[in-house]
Write a protein that holds these residues in place. Sequence first.
Motif, PDB file in Angstrom:
ATOM      1  N   ARG A  47      -8.587   4.081  -1.687  1.00 10.04           N
ATOM      2  CA  ARG A  47      -8.138   4.331  -0.318  1.00 10.04           C
ATOM      3  C   ARG A  47      -8.267   3.087   0.535  1.00 10.04           C
ATOM      4  O   ARG A  47      -7.400   2.802   1.353  1.00 10.04           O
ATOM      5  CB  ARG A  47      -8.923   5.467   0.308  1.00 10.04           C
ATOM      6  N   ARG A  48      -9.358   2.357   0.376  1.00 11.09           N
ATOM      7  CA  ARG A  48      -9.521   1.124   1.153  1.00 11.09           C
ATOM      8  C   ARG A  48      -8.438   0.117   0.808  1.00 11.09           C
ATOM      9  O   ARG A  48      -7.901  -0.545   1.678  1.00 11.09           O
ATOM     10  CB  ARG A  48     -10.901   0.510   0.887  1.00 11.09           C
ATOM     11  N   ARG A  49      -8.139  -0.010  -0.471  1.00 11.76           N
ATOM     12  CA  ARG A  49      -7.110  -0.963  -0.891  1.00 11.76           C
ATOM     13  C   ARG A  49      -5.747  -0.539  -0.365  1.00 11.76           C
ATOM     14  O   ARG A  49      -4.979  -1.352   0.130  1.00 11.76           O
ATOM     15  CB  ARG A  49      -7.075  -1.062  -2.407  1.00 11.76           C
ATOM     16  N   ALA A  50      -5.444   0.756  -0.452  1.00 13.96           N
ATOM     17  CA  ALA A  50      -4.163   1.241   0.050  1.00 13.96           C
ATOM     18  C   ALA A  50      -4.081   1.087   1.561  1.00 13.96           C
ATOM     19  O   ALA A  50      -3.033   0.759   2.108  1.00 13.96           O
ATOM     20  CB  ALA A  50      -3.965   2.703  -0.354  1.00 13.96           C
ATOM     21  N   TRP A  51      -5.195   1.302   2.257  1.00 12.73           N
ATOM     22  CA  TRP A  51      -5.198   1.150   3.710  1.00 12.73           C
ATOM     23  C   TRP A  51      -4.957  -0.307   4.088  1.00 12.73           C
ATOM     24  O   TRP A  51      -4.217  -0.602   5.029  1.00 12.73           O
ATOM     25  CB  TRP A  51      -6.525   1.633   4.280  1.00 12.73           C
ATOM     26  N   ALA A  52      -5.558  -1.228   3.343  1.00 12.16           N
ATOM     27  CA  ALA A  52      -5.382  -2.649   3.641  1.00 12.16           C
ATOM     28  C   ALA A  52      -3.943  -3.093   3.384  1.00 12.16           C
ATOM     29  O   ALA A  52      -3.428  -3.962   4.071  1.00 12.16           O
ATOM     30  CB  ALA A  52      -6.347  -3.485   2.804  1.00 12.16           C
ATOM     31  N   GLU A  53      -3.295  -2.486   2.408  1.00 18.78           N
ATOM     32  CA  GLU A  53      -1.914  -2.840   2.096  1.00 18.78           C
ATOM     33  C   GLU A  53      -0.917  -2.107   2.985  1.00 18.78           C
ATOM     34  O   GLU A  53       0.269  -2.366   2.926  1.00 18.78           O
ATOM     35  CB  GLU A  53      -1.617  -2.524   0.629  1.00 18.78           C
ATOM     36  N   GLY A  54      -1.400  -1.186   3.797  1.00 17.44           N
ATOM     37  CA  GLY A  54      -0.521  -0.467   4.698  1.00 17.44           C
ATOM     38  C   GLY A  54       0.190   0.714   4.076  1.00 17.44           C
ATOM     39  O   GLY A  54       1.138   1.239   4.637  1.00 17.44           O
ATOM     40  N   ALA A  55      -0.253   1.161   2.923  1.00 18.67           N
ATOM     41  CA  ALA A  55       0.416   2.274   2.252  1.00 18.67           C
ATOM     42  C   ALA A  55      -0.288   3.595   2.480  1.00 18.67           C
ATOM     43  O   ALA A  55       0.149   4.618   1.986  1.00 18.67           O
ATOM     44  CB  ALA A  55       0.476   1.998   0.750  1.00 18.67           C
ATOM     45  N   PRO A  58      -1.106   7.548   8.520  1.00 21.95           N
ATOM     46  CA  PRO A  58       0.121   7.997   9.184  1.00 21.95           C
ATOM     47  C   PRO A  58       1.047   6.828   9.465  1.00 21.95           C
ATOM     48  O   PRO A  58       0.605   5.683   9.574  1.00 21.95           O
ATOM     49  CB  PRO A  58      -0.399   8.619  10.482  1.00 21.95           C
ATOM     50  N   PRO A  59       2.333   7.077   9.596  1.00 20.67           N
ATOM     51  CA  PRO A  59       3.294   5.984   9.782  1.00 20.67           C
ATOM     52  C   PRO A  59       3.016   5.136  11.019  1.00 20.67           C
ATOM     53  O   PRO A  59       3.269   3.942  11.011  1.00 20.67           O
ATOM     54  CB  PRO A  59       4.640   6.709   9.912  1.00 20.67           C
ATOM     55  N   TRP A  60       2.506   5.735  12.086  1.00 20.02           N
ATOM     56  CA  TRP A  60       2.256   4.954  13.298  1.00 20.02           C
ATOM     57  C   TRP A  60       1.034   4.065  13.181  1.00 20.02           C
ATOM     58  O   TRP A  60       0.829   3.180  13.997  1.00 20.02           O
ATOM     59  CB  TRP A  60       2.113   5.876  14.511  1.00 20.02           C
ATOM     60  N   ALA A  61       0.204   4.270  12.163  1.00 23.49           N
ATOM     61  CA  ALA A  61      -0.981   3.436  11.969  1.00 23.49           C
ATOM     62  C   ALA A  61      -0.742   2.316  10.965  1.00 23.49           C
ATOM     63  O   ALA A  61      -1.582   1.441  10.812  1.00 23.49           O
ATOM     64  CB  ALA A  61      -2.160   4.289  11.510  1.00 23.49           C
ATOM     65  N   ARG A  62       0.376   2.366  10.267  1.00 21.08           N
ATOM     66  CA  ARG A  62       0.675   1.322   9.287  1.00 21.08           C
ATOM     67  C   ARG A  62       1.170   0.074   9.997  1.00 21.08           C
ATOM     68  O   ARG A  62       1.870   0.165  11.001  1.00 21.08           O
ATOM     69  CB  ARG A  62       1.750   1.808   8.323  1.00 21.08           C
ATOM     70  N   PRO A  63       0.825  -1.085   9.477  1.00 25.62           N
ATOM     71  CA  PRO A  63       1.325  -2.306  10.105  1.00 25.62           C
ATOM     72  C   PRO A  63       2.835  -2.447   9.897  1.00 25.62           C
ATOM     73  O   PRO A  63       3.354  -2.177   8.813  1.00 25.62           O
ATOM     74  CB  PRO A  63       0.559  -3.421   9.390  1.00 25.62           C
ATOM     75  N   ALA A  64       3.527  -2.850  10.934  1.00 19.03           N
ATOM     76  CA  ALA A  64       4.975  -3.024  10.847  1.00 19.03           C
ATOM     77  C   ALA A  64       5.280  -4.364  10.180  1.00 19.03           C
ATOM     78  O   ALA A  64       4.615  -5.364  10.427  1.00 19.03           O
ATOM     79  CB  ALA A  64       5.590  -2.973  12.234  1.00 19.03           C
ATOM     80  N   SER A  65       6.301  -4.361   9.350  1.00 19.83           N
ATOM     81  CA  SER A  65       6.694  -5.613   8.714  1.00 19.83           C
ATOM     82  C   SER A  65       7.521  -6.429   9.704  1.00 19.83           C
ATOM     83  O   SER A  65       8.070  -5.907  10.674  1.00 19.83           O
ATOM     84  CB  SER A  65       7.500  -5.334   7.449  1.00 19.83           C
ATOM     85  N   ALA A  66       7.603  -7.700   9.456  1.00 20.06           N
ATOM     86  CA  ALA A  66       8.351  -8.585  10.346  1.00 20.06           C
ATOM     87  C   ALA A  66       9.834  -8.235  10.335  1.00 20.06           C
ATOM     88  O   ALA A  66      10.502  -8.285  11.377  1.00 20.06           O
ATOM     89  CB  ALA A  66       8.140 -10.033   9.925  1.00 20.06           C
ATOM     90  N   GLU A  67      10.349  -7.848   9.170  1.00 18.43           N
ATOM     91  CA  GLU A  67      11.764  -7.488   9.082  1.00 18.43           C
ATOM     92  C   GLU A  67      12.060  -6.220   9.873  1.00 18.43           C
ATOM     93  O   GLU A  67      13.108  -6.121  10.525  1.00 18.43           O
ATOM     94  CB  GLU A  67      12.182  -7.329   7.628  1.00 18.43           C
ATOM     95  N   SER A  68      11.155  -5.236   9.821  1.00 13.77           N
ATOM     96  CA  SER A  68      11.410  -4.008  10.579  1.00 13.77           C
ATOM     97  C   SER A  68      11.317  -4.267  12.082  1.00 13.77           C
ATOM     98  O   SER A  68      12.083  -3.696  12.860  1.00 13.77           O
ATOM     99  CB  SER A  68      10.435  -2.911  10.167  1.00 13.77           C
ATOM    100  N   THR A  69      10.406  -5.136  12.503  1.00 18.03           N
ATOM    101  CA  THR A  69      10.307  -5.492  13.918  1.00 18.03           C
ATOM    102  C   THR A  69      11.579  -6.213  14.368  1.00 18.03           C
ATOM    103  O   THR A  69      12.110  -5.937  15.452  1.00 18.03           O
ATOM    104  CB  THR A  69       9.080  -6.386  14.163  1.00 18.03           C
ATOM    105  N   LEU A  70      12.068  -7.103  13.538  1.00 15.79           N
ATOM    106  CA  LEU A  70      13.302  -7.825  13.861  1.00 15.79           C
ATOM    107  C   LEU A  70      14.490  -6.858  13.932  1.00 15.79           C
ATOM    108  O   LEU A  70      15.334  -6.951  14.833  1.00 15.79           O
ATOM    109  CB  LEU A  70      13.555  -8.902  12.808  1.00 15.79           C
ATOM    110  N   ALA A  71      14.538  -5.891  13.023  1.00 22.65           N
ATOM    111  CA  ALA A  71      15.617  -4.898  13.034  1.00 22.65           C
ATOM    112  C   ALA A  71      15.546  -4.030  14.292  1.00 22.65           C
ATOM    113  O   ALA A  71      16.585  -3.686  14.874  1.00 22.65           O
ATOM    114  CB  ALA A  71      15.547  -4.034  11.786  1.00 22.65           C
TER     115      ALA A  71
END
Length: 98
Positions: A47-55, A58-71
């Motif tokens: 769980r810690r590894r998955a949390w660090a990777e953003g997987a 909840p979706p609002w707590a996952r880090p946004a990728s640069a491509e999604s922010t640009l989109a």
Amino acid sequence: MLSTLATAAMATHVGPWAAGWGWAFFLIPVFWILVIGLVVFLVTRGRRRAWAEGAYGPPWARPASAESTLAERFAKGDIDETEYRARLEVLRANRPSA
């Protein structure tokens, strides 16, 4: 007569308890405590590894990728198509190889 035979059978019985292996009884709970501890460790580590990777989470707590922010900026109209494509090309060219 029967009680004498039972007593003689118990006195001559050589088993794990009579041979000094009584302490082995405590290995059973120790074994299961270690197994349960290992399972808990592996689950929390995953769980810690998955949390660090953003997987994980909840979706609002996952880090946004640069491509999604640009989109999102392109969709809102903050940047035009040429700037979007130029920045996207720069992002994809500088992507770290996994």
